[in-house]
Design a protein around this motif. Structure first.
Motif, PDB file in Angstrom:
ATOM      1  N   ASN A   1       0.823  -1.209   0.000  1.00  0.00           N
ATOM      2  CA  ASN A   1       0.000   0.000   0.000  1.00  0.00           C
ATOM      3  C   ASN A   1       0.856   1.257   0.000  1.00  0.00           C
ATOM      4  O   ASN A   1       0.328   2.363  -0.022  1.00  0.00           O
ATOM      5  N   THR A   2       2.172   1.091   0.016  1.00  0.00           N
ATOM      6  CA  THR A   2       3.066   2.247   0.085  1.00  0.00           C
ATOM      7  C   THR A   2       3.587   2.683  -1.278  1.00  0.00           C
ATOM      8  O   THR A   2       4.275   3.683  -1.368  1.00  0.00           O
ATOM      9  N   ILE A   3       3.281   1.920  -2.332  1.00  0.00           N
ATOM     10  CA  ILE A   3       3.717   2.336  -3.667  1.00  0.00           C
ATOM     11  C   ILE A   3       2.523   2.877  -4.443  1.00  0.00           C
ATOM     12  O   ILE A   3       1.376   2.607  -4.105  1.00  0.00           O
ATOM     13  N   GLU A   4       2.811   3.649  -5.468  1.00  0.00           N
ATOM     14  CA  GLU A   4       1.760   4.325  -6.224  1.00  0.00           C
ATOM     15  C   GLU A   4       0.945   3.402  -7.120  1.00  0.00           C
ATOM     16  O   GLU A   4      -0.193   3.708  -7.430  1.00  0.00           O
ATOM     17  N   ALA A   5       1.507   2.283  -7.551  1.00  0.00           N
ATOM     18  CA  ALA A   5       0.812   1.405  -8.491  1.00  0.00           C
ATOM     19  C   ALA A   5      -0.456   0.839  -7.861  1.00  0.00           C
ATOM     20  O   ALA A   5      -0.442   0.399  -6.717  1.00  0.00           O
ATOM     21  N   PRO A   6      -1.561   0.838  -8.621  1.00  0.00           N
ATOM     22  CA  PRO A   6      -2.784   0.253  -8.099  1.00  0.00           C
ATOM     23  C   PRO A   6      -2.581  -1.239  -7.799  1.00  0.00           C
ATOM     24  O   PRO A   6      -1.720  -1.894  -8.400  1.00  0.00           O
TER      25      PRO A   6
END
Length: 126
Positions: A7-12
């Motif tokens: 949940n910490t990266i931008e990718a869905p």
């Protein structure tokens, strides 16, 4: 096959699933004809929405990495060597384009980027 959601990266989330399954297929970890977890099973295991998992599987099917059989599940599709190589190159190219964009934004010269890339390769070979 082990999928990790962050949940910490931008990718869905659906794209994280797509990218990890594609990488597993291209690396040979997942082989042609091998069954994938059911949409509901994967959603439960990852504690995410069934809709998210369904979207990931639909994207993988659209891109030719998997195929589905009604009532039976989803399976790894046959991936030709040419297709696999083209997919690997496309994936790497996307990351390199992002790195170049970032380098330009930060004022890093092409020669410095090339030196950094060479250094990364040398580091990985150790």
């Amino acid at each position: 096959m082990h999928i990790v959601i962050s949940n910490t990266i931008e990718a869905p989330i659906y794209l994280q699933i797509v990218n990890q399954i594609k990488a597993a297929v291209l690396s040979g970890e997942l082989r042609e004809g091998e069954g994938l977890p059911s949409i509901r099973g994967l959603a439960a295991a990852l504690k995410i929405s069934v809709i998210t998992t369904k979207r990931a599987y639909e994207e993988l099917e659209k891109e030719g990495f998997i195929f589905s059989r009604a009532g039976k599940g989803s399976y790894v599709a046959a991936v030709s060597k040419g297709f696999a190589e083209q997919s690997r190159q496309k994936e790497v190219l996307e990351h390199l384009q992002e790195a170049v964009r970032l380098a330009k934004l930060m004022g890093v010269k092409k020669e410095e980027v090339q030196a950094l890339l060479t250094s990364c390769y040398q580091e990985e070979e150790r």
